[in-house]
Design a protein around this motif. Structure first.
Motif, mmCIF file in Angstrom:
data_model
loop_
_atom_site.group_PDB
_atom_site.id
_atom_site.type_symbol
_atom_site.label_atom_id
_atom_site.label_comp_id
_atom_site.label_asym_id
_atom_site.label_seq_id
_atom_site.Cartn_x
_atom_site.Cartn_y
_atom_site.Cartn_z
ATOM 1 N N UNK A 5 -2.505 6.890 9.830
ATOM 2 C CA UNK A 5 -2.647 6.243 8.527
ATOM 3 C C UNK A 5 -2.691 4.736 8.719
ATOM 4 N N UNK A 6 -3.046 4.050 7.692
ATOM 5 C CA UNK A 6 -3.193 2.596 7.778
ATOM 6 C C UNK A 6 -2.058 1.856 7.126
ATOM 7 N N UNK A 7 -0.885 2.467 7.028
ATOM 8 C CA UNK A 7 0.226 1.810 6.368
ATOM 9 C C UNK A 7 0.794 0.677 7.221
ATOM 10 N N UNK A 8 1.321 -0.343 6.528
ATOM 11 C CA UNK A 8 1.959 -1.471 7.196
ATOM 12 C C UNK A 8 3.441 -1.146 7.379
ATOM 13 N N UNK A 9 4.009 -1.376 8.574
ATOM 14 C CA UNK A 9 5.453 -1.137 8.777
ATOM 15 C C UNK A 9 6.286 -1.906 7.751
ATOM 16 N N UNK A 22 11.791 -5.240 11.433
ATOM 17 C CA UNK A 22 10.591 -4.430 11.317
ATOM 18 C C UNK A 22 10.343 -3.781 12.672
ATOM 19 N N UNK A 23 9.926 -2.537 12.646
ATOM 20 C CA UNK A 23 9.687 -1.799 13.883
ATOM 21 C C UNK A 23 8.196 -1.817 14.191
ATOM 22 N N UNK A 24 7.848 -2.424 15.319
ATOM 23 C CA UNK A 24 6.457 -2.530 15.756
ATOM 24 C C UNK A 24 6.353 -2.024 17.182
ATOM 25 N N UNK A 25 5.442 -1.106 17.412
ATOM 26 C CA UNK A 25 5.247 -0.514 18.739
ATOM 27 C C UNK A 25 6.535 0.121 19.261
ATOM 28 N N UNK A 26 7.331 0.691 18.363
ATOM 29 C CA UNK A 26 8.562 1.349 18.771
ATOM 30 C C UNK A 26 9.700 0.412 19.080
ATOM 31 N N UNK A 27 9.545 -0.875 18.805
ATOM 32 C CA UNK A 27 10.591 -1.850 19.107
ATOM 33 C C UNK A 27 10.995 -2.562 17.822
ATOM 34 N N UNK A 46 5.085 -11.780 11.899
ATOM 35 C CA UNK A 46 5.004 -10.695 12.876
ATOM 36 C C UNK A 46 3.917 -9.688 12.507
ATOM 37 N N UNK A 47 3.811 -9.387 11.219
ATOM 38 C CA UNK A 47 2.782 -8.440 10.774
ATOM 39 C C UNK A 47 1.390 -9.002 11.035
ATOM 40 N N UNK A 48 1.191 -10.301 10.791
ATOM 41 C CA UNK A 48 -0.121 -10.909 11.042
ATOM 42 C C UNK A 48 -0.488 -10.814 12.525
ATOM 43 N N UNK A 49 0.476 -11.092 13.393
ATOM 44 C CA UNK A 49 0.212 -10.984 14.829
ATOM 45 C C UNK A 49 -0.107 -9.540 15.202
#
Length: 417
Positions: A5-9, A22-27, A46-49
């Motif tokens: 899906x295209x949801x944002x964390x 926020x959890x990104x790439x499991x971290x 962080x979301x933009x990156x």
């Protein structure tokens, strides 16, 4: 396999420490105190990156180049649409200037990785602007806007700092060097040219022209004028503008209306609600139609009835307020009527499949040839003027009156006799 899906964390609360994360790439990436503005700003960064690097956070060095110019522009545009706005929330003209500046960049290097864009490529983009016959000042401003976009990308850690620092080494074009078109200084309009268009403009447009000559106001300041903006106490009326060219620098701007200017705007003040605009295109169009009805030669009992030949759903409708563009266009059209083209340069009527018709633009240009078209352009430039020139008329008059007053005051009483 789980459904993609295209949801944002989401921005989450770490209850044990009271921090947002926020959890990104499991971290888990901690952003600071939960619900704090600085914490939310860090989350947005962080979301933009994460989005810029293809929904990955720890992109390898060889994959960071996947951020293309087009992708950077997409991220920057989301920022620009919210940042470049006036105090009332409307979009600033700066956004349109960025749109024009980025077009050559997209056409030439849209798919180029950001890390590969350097000073030489920026010079190629600038050369494209020269080919488009943009003037020297305009090119320098547009190149600066491109640099500003890369500076924003550096601030958001989307672009390596070395890219932006390399781009700022590109100097602006200098006057008198190269084949770039140089802009001519704006000069006052001859008074005869101003008076010649009075029969061909509405009373609203003519009132704005007279006010510009008397006050030296900018076109954008007059078209937005409302009764509530004018303080009518005292011998000189004053309007303090909340929205003007230098408002974002914190500068104040006043327009002062003397006796002559007061006589011009007084009828509009009495006929308006305090929150409506003084000069209305819709009102001008209504008056134009009434004048056409008065000039009608066919009796009202014959022919079309008044209003029956109007479109029920017209593509364009007059607004309640002039814009700088519509004001300028009204003056340009009046100049075309006040100063018709010479017969050898004017568009001609030719034979068509259904009778005589006006020649098309390309046919017109082909008939005149390069020399004739150049003569036409020069003739139009000489006989067409724009409203910003009226501001220079006012400045010239004020300087002349100040010099006369100064020279008169400096003379001795005996000489003045």
């Amino acid at each position: 396999m789980p459904k993609l899906n295209g949801r944002i964390p989401k921005y989450c609360n770490h209850k044990a420490s009271g921090r947002g994360y926020v959890t990104l790439d499991g971290k888990d990436h901690y952003c600071g105190p939960y619900a704090d503005p600085s914490s939310k700003a860090e989350y947005d960064r962080l979301i933009k990156i994460w989005l810029a690097y293809g929904r990955r956070m720890d992109a390898p060095a060889d994959e960071k180049s996947t951020l293309t110019i087009n992708a950077l522009i997409t991220h920057f545009w989301e920022h620009a649409e919210t940042y470049y706005r006036k105090p009332d929330g409307t979009v600033s003209r700066e956004l349109e200037m960025y749109r024009l500046a980025l077009r050559p960049l997209i056409a030439l290097y849209g798919d180029t990785p950001v890390e590969e864009f350097g000073p030489l490529k920026l010079k190629v983009v600038r050369g494209r602007m020269v080919e488009l016959k943009w003037c020297q000042n305009h090119i320098n401003h547009q190149v600066s806007r491109i640099k500003s976009m890369f500076r924003w990308g550096t601030e958001e850690e989307l672009v390596d700092g070395s890219v932006y620092h390399a781009l700022i080494s590109v100097k602006g074009l200098k006057r008198g060097r190269g084949e770039v078109v140089e802009s001519e200084p704006v000069r006052p309009v001859p008074e005869t040219y101003v008076n010649a268009i009075e029969p061909f403009v509405s009373v609203q447009v003519w009132a704005m022209i007279e006010l510009q000559l008397l006050t030296g106001a900018r076109p954008g300041e007059l078209v937005k004028l409302r009764p509530m903006d004018i303080d009518t106490r005292g011998d000189v009326w004053v309007s303090q503008l909340g929205e003007h060219k230098t408002a974002h620098h914190g500068h104040s701007r006043f327009i002062r209306f003397g006796p002559q200017a007061k006589r011009i705007i007084d009828p509009y003040l009495k006929a308006r609600a305090i929150h409506t605009y003084l000069f209305s295109p819709a009102e001008a169009e209504e008056e134009r139609r009434k004048n056409l009805t008065k000039e009608r030669k066919t009796p009202l009992s014959c022919g079309n009835q008044v209003g029956t030949n109007r479109k029920s759903d017209p593509r364009r409708m007059p607004n309640d307020c002039y814009t700088v563009t519509s004001y300028r266009r009204a003056i340009a059209r009046a100049c075309e009527r006040a100063f018709p083209l010479p017969a050898n340069l004017a568009r001609a009527r030719i034979e068509g499949c259904k009778g005589r018709r006006w020649e098309k633009w390309n046919e017109w240009k082909q008939r005149l040839g390069p020399d004739g078209w150049k003569e036409l352009t020069e003739w139009q430039q000489e006989h067409t003027w724009h409203p910003h020139q009226l501001r220079h008329n006012a400045a010239t008059r004020i300087r002349r009156e100040a010099n006369l007053a100064g020279s008169h005051a400096s003379r001795s009483p005996e000489a003045r006799r």
